[in-house]
Design an enzyme around this catalytic site. Structure first.
Site, PDB file in Angstrom:
ATOM      1  N   ASP A 370       0.854  -1.186   0.000  1.00  0.00           N
ATOM      2  CA  ASP A 370       0.000   0.000   0.000  1.00  0.00           C
ATOM      3  C   ASP A 370       0.899   1.248   0.000  1.00  0.00           C
ATOM      4  O   ASP A 370       1.855   1.320   0.779  1.00  0.00           O
ATOM      5  CB  ASP A 370      -0.904   0.000   1.244  1.00  0.00           C
ATOM      6  CG  ASP A 370      -1.866   1.168   1.264  1.00  0.00           C
ATOM      7  OD1 ASP A 370      -3.013   0.985   0.835  1.00  0.00           O
ATOM      8  OD2 ASP A 370      -1.462   2.268   1.707  1.00  0.00           O
ATOM      9  N   ILE A 371       0.593   2.206  -0.883  1.00  0.00           N
ATOM     10  CA  ILE A 371       1.377   3.449  -0.951  1.00  0.00           C
ATOM     11  C   ILE A 371       1.031   4.316   0.256  1.00  0.00           C
ATOM     12  O   ILE A 371      -0.140   4.611   0.509  1.00  0.00           O
ATOM     13  CB  ILE A 371       1.080   4.207  -2.252  1.00  0.00           C
ATOM     14  CG1 ILE A 371       1.369   3.310  -3.467  1.00  0.00           C
ATOM     15  CG2 ILE A 371       1.894   5.491  -2.326  1.00  0.00           C
ATOM     16  CD1 ILE A 371       0.983   3.934  -4.795  1.00  0.00           C
ATOM     17  N   GLU A 413      -4.962   2.041  -3.995  1.00  0.00           N
ATOM     18  CA  GLU A 413      -3.506   2.098  -4.026  1.00  0.00           C
ATOM     19  C   GLU A 413      -2.877   0.831  -3.451  1.00  0.00           C
ATOM     20  O   GLU A 413      -1.704   0.819  -3.078  1.00  0.00           O
ATOM     21  CB  GLU A 413      -3.007   3.322  -3.258  1.00  0.00           C
ATOM     22  CG  GLU A 413      -3.288   3.323  -1.753  1.00  0.00           C
ATOM     23  CD  GLU A 413      -4.627   3.964  -1.404  1.00  0.00           C
ATOM     24  OE1 GLU A 413      -4.788   4.415  -0.260  1.00  0.00           O
ATOM     25  OE2 GLU A 413      -5.518   4.005  -2.269  1.00  0.00           O
TER      26      GLU A 413
END
Length: 497
Positions: A370-371, A413
């Site tokens: 996950d960003i 994301e």
């Protein structure tokens, strides 16, 4: 006469245009079948109940001026007899039958003149259009009459367009005054717009290499490519959120008129919409038949020529449809933005991978990435920049995986990596390497970015849901212990020991 009017005159169903005179004897049964096939749809729904104020409005407005696009086949045209025809005309006819609104056509030479007539108040209603900020300055809109996706059209040799925002120096042909031209100019300044006077001209420019691409309605594309034989064109992608929500627009002062039209639109069923679209997209060409038969063989020769032409055309169209179906299948299993497989593409194979690993006691691990603080990129720099970051992150991920690994965009994301023949510790090492690449990379948002990762490995009795949930729990731990790190799910291992 405009190109769309010529096509309409050639392809008008028999219940509108009438049968051609002078058909050979014995062909009247065929004429009867064509008539039956072209019968208009029955408006079986009862008239909608109007309020007292709505009935009073119709009494004060016995005729409501309507402006349309005179050259937007097959959605709508003004035919040679001066009538409103096409998909829009048939849908609106059902609405007016059920509400009692009397729409009076006000012909204009083109769509831009229709918009201007509406803006000046000469037309209280517009027929079939998208809502845009510019149009909302003087119009209010009904619920959609029809929803139709827009697709990116290029020539055969053009690669798949996963990110239209990344195209530089490309030209896009778009009809003047349309909602898509307005939105593309606003959202994608990297593209050079080539204005055209019609849908057909936009597609022709791409076919003739005078423009790189166009963004057009899927219905219009299907009908036009089939009619024109432009088999050098293909569907190369789609822009999320760019569907046509085709509505009626009325002047802001006419709120009661909109309420009445919405009542009628609410009665339209999915079956009625589909039947109307099918009638206009699958048109039958009606041509004059030579009646001066010299010998008995003349008719047979002409029939043979016609059947051969139909066969050749059908084979070409079937080949084209097979190719389009392959493209659509690929689009259904590919994330349009990043070009990575989506969840749908790996669901069935992922479940089999887990069963195989359990049966043969082989290691299989997953990494959920996950960003970090991605929402701030969207909030501060806009969704277009956020999309560019996602595309770049996907490229980094793809380049950093081993040949045996499978990566996909899991959602938003979040990205999932399936690591075959990989233990928990080996997957953690791979995850650390990916995070290091993210730290060192220069993203287009010009701010440093990091990512967090959760790692889990297959245990006896695992399912896709259970395995990914454990990786998600580990990702949660990584996020809440400072981000930019890898966390392992060790709970299941502890239970086994």
């Amino acid at each position: 006469m405009s190109e769309a009017r010529k096509r309409l005159q050639q392809t008008r169903p028999p219940h509108r245009a009438g049968l051609r005179a002078g058909l050979p004897a014995g062909w009247h049964w065929l004429a009867a079948l064509l008539l039956l096939a072209g019968l208009p749809l029955a408006a079986a729904a009862q008239a909608v109940a109007l309020t007292d104020s709505e009935r009073a409005y119709l009494q004060v407005h016995p005729a409501v001026p309507l402006c349309v696009d005179p050259d937007w086949w097959p959605f709508e045209v003004i035919d040679p007899a001066g009538r409103h025809a096409g998909i829009s005309a048939d849908l609106i006819a059902l609405v007016t039958q059920r509400t009692g609104v009397n729409l009076q056509l006000q012909p204009r030479r083109n769509w831009e003149e229709s918009l201007e007539a509406s803006r000046s108040g000469d037309c209280l209603a517009l027929s079939f259009l998208n809502s845009t900020p510019e149009r909302e300055q003087w119009l209010i809109f009904t619920e959609p009459l029809l929803v139709d996706p827009n697709v990116i059209i290029t020539r055969e040799e053009h690669p798949f367009v996963s990110d239209i925002g990344a195209l530089q120096g490309k030209s896009i042909a778009l009809p003047r005054g349309t909602a898509m031209a307005e939105r593309i100019a606003r959202d994608f300044p990297n593209l050079r717009i080539v204005p055209t006077d019609s849908e057909r001209e936009a597609l022709a420019l791409v076919s003739e290499r005078k423009a790189d691409l166009t963004l057009r309605s899927l219905i219009v594309v299907a009908a036009t490519i089939k009619h024109e034989g432009w088999f050098n064109l293909k569907i190369s992608g789609q822009i999320p959120g760019y569907d046509n929500q085709l509505r009626m627009g009325v002047l802001k002062s006419e709120t009661t008129l909109r309420a009445i039209l919405d009542r009628g639109i609410a009665t339209l069923t999915p079956l009625e919409r589909r039947q109307i679209v099918d009638r206009h997209v699958n048109l039958t060409v009606v041509t004059d038949v030579v009646t001066d038969v010299v010998t008995d063989y003349t008719l047979a020769i002409w029939l043979g020529i016609v059947l051969a032409a139909i066969l050749v055309t059908s084979l070409a169209w079937m080949a084209r449809l097979r190719k389009l179906n392959r493209q659509l299948r690929s689009m259904a299993e590919t994330d349009l933005l990043t070009g990575l497989p989506n969840r749908h593409a790996i669901d069935s194979s992922f479940a089999l991978d887990i069963l195989r690993a359990q049966r043969y006691c082989r290691p299989l691990s997953v990494i959920l990435l996950d960003i970090d603080f991605f929402k701030s990129v969207n909030d501060d720099l806009g969704h277009v920049m956020g999309d560019k970051v996602l595309v770049e992150f996907a490229r980094l991920l793809r380049d950093g995986l081993r040949n045996v690994d499978s990566g996909c965009r899991w959602g938003g994301e979040e990205f999932l990596v399936i690591c075959h023949e990989t233990t928990l510790e080996q997957a953690a090492t791979l995850a650390e390497r990916i995070l290091q690449r993210v730290r060192e990379h220069g993203f287009p948002c010009r701010r440093p970015l990091t990512a967090s990762a959760g790692v889990a490995t297959v245990m006896p009795g695992d399912t896709v849901v259970a395995l990914v949930q454990r990786a998600d729990d580990a990702l949660y731990d990584a996020k809440h212990s400072g981000r930019d790190r890898v966390a392992l799910n060790l709970a299941a291992l502890a239970d086994v020991r």
